[in-house]
Design a protein around this motif. Sequence first.
Motif, short mmCIF file in Angstrom:
data_model
loop_
_atom_site.label_atom_id
_atom_site.label_comp_id
_atom_site.label_asym_id
_atom_site.label_seq_id
_atom_site.Cartn_x
_atom_site.Cartn_y
_atom_site.Cartn_z
N ALA A 206 -11.32 3.95 1.45
CA ALA A 206 -11.11 3.55 2.85
C ALA A 206 -10.33 2.23 2.91
CB ALA A 206 -12.45 3.43 3.57
N LYS B 103 -6.68 3.01 2.30
CA LYS B 103 -6.04 3.67 3.44
C LYS B 103 -5.65 2.65 4.50
CE LYS B 103 -7.75 7.91 4.70
NZ LYS B 103 -8.85 8.86 4.97
N ARG B 104 -6.39 1.56 4.59
CA ARG B 104 -6.01 0.54 5.55
C ARG B 104 -5.19 -0.56 4.88
NH1 ARG B 104 -12.03 -1.99 6.06
NH2 ARG B 104 -12.51 0.20 6.04
N GLY B 105 -4.77 -0.32 3.64
CA GLY B 105 -3.79 -1.20 3.01
C GLY B 105 -4.33 -2.41 2.27
N PRO C 52 0.81 -1.23 0.00
CA PRO C 52 0.00 0.00 0.00
C PRO C 52 0.85 1.27 0.00
CG PRO C 52 -0.22 -1.22 2.08
CD PRO C 52 0.47 -2.12 1.12
#
Lengths: 292, 248
Positions: B140, B143-145, B106
């Motif tokens: 989203a 953003k958390r990979g 990410p």
Amino acid sequence: MDLAYYPGCTLKTRAKNFETSALAAMSALGINLVELPRWNCCGTVYSLAEDDLIHHVAAVRNLIRVKEQGKNKVVTLCAFCYNTLKRANLVMKDSPDKRYAINIFMDEEPDYYGEVETAHLLQVLRDDVGWEKIAGRVKHPLKDLKIVGYYGCTLLRPQSVAIDSVERPTILQDLLKALGGTAVDFPFATECCGAFQIVNNRDIITERTAAILGSAAKSGAEALAVSCPLCEYNLRQTQSSTKQPQSGVPVMPALYFTQLMALAFGLDLAVCGFEENSPETRAWLKNKGLIS
Amino acid sequence: MTTNVTREKKIKMIPIFVMGKRYEVPETLTIMKAMEYAGFKFIRGCGCRGGICGACATVYRKAGDYKLYSGLACQTVVEPNMYLTQIPFYPANRAVFDFSKIKPEPEEIFKLYPEIFRCVACNSCTKVCPMDVEVMDMIAQLKRGDIAKAAEMSFSCIQCGLCASRCMGELPQYHIAQLARRIYGSLIALRAKHLQEAMQAIVSGRYEECLRTLMNTPDADLRKIYQEREMEPEMTGEDWTPKDKKCL
Ligand code: FES
């Protein structure tokens, strides 16, 4: 018992060891942390500007997701997420004008009135599980371990969201005692680590963490128990950047309190993910006879 | 004149407003056809006419309604008193990168598109997406990979760019999603074993002789072979094979 659980982005990327150790430790206590099927970033920092409502939207949306699951309580591990969600919830509960504006902006979601309780895992451990039950689950007491509970800011400030006494919190020390360790008090327990200044002003972090680590060492501690991935990151990062002998900053592992729980409960070491902590952590744990 | 009169009787004409100007158009037309009916000629903002190229993104409002609606002009049927305009292109930052150096992590996406962290979860992107992609939730996930999940969620994206046009964080969601799909497709998704085997068979010359024979067959014979070929029965299992297995 099932509890709705909001992980937050950092626990899925930079602090996986916090999540894996927490899930395992809680299930050892008979509690399933059930991740919300749908969630977004909490917004990271609670916006302090009075009229900046848009930055509460992310947090409120997550609380609506909890409601969608038919739950009225959500648990967080990350101290930052806890703070942001909790404070946004207070806005929705206590400020009718702001609530109206946020609800009408999110017209695709059901209206929300602050009905979801946001709890930090430490509160669940103290209030729902209880120290005695935790002590009863310990297989390898953390005896001979002198640890300070380092709270930082977001678990305790402002008072309206504090999980314990703002001035003299004991919740982390109480947990450490339940795990059979020696909880050491130290004057920097609620000092700020410098937080996001790490991005553009590393010197501030070095200065802050050096003071925190120095104070912990002077109090006779060998490690810190933390609950905030940003504190953990800052403590770890500056220990490695100030390791030159002249700096005099003590090298000291910062462990998530859930890692200590998993250790004391005798769970599979893989859930602790110690390789993600500072490089000295494993050596120290070995030295203490806690891992082989 | 008479033909027009008969046609108006048969098909109801409705008013629509294209870029603020009123036109009467047959109510059965798509936005694209209605605009052409009104005299517009598309040299941009139109591609496949089949709802998959993403060239014809259109935003519109309805009289007395504060909501902003969106659709693909080639797929959306006109409504009375629709106020519309096309957004054939929307400027959005597209990162330049050497894909051979990209790792399936990410952080690669965060480095190329740091603005991803400007998302405030307002959800305007999701609301405007004509393909019903949950754009905000997809961001989203990144953003958390979770690149795989983001790739899956953005699967129906046709790169029309409407998400970027509405974003208060100025994210180019559709470019970010494309990078996620590229990383997923070439570096994360499991490789199909049978495809690799088939490729190896081709490289090793397995079909060389079959193809050469065909290429050297005179036209008339080819026709005969084609007509007499063994057909796969309409209802059959997936393990069906022809009797002649020489070129399998
Ligand atoms: S013209 Fe291609 S999607 Fe409409």
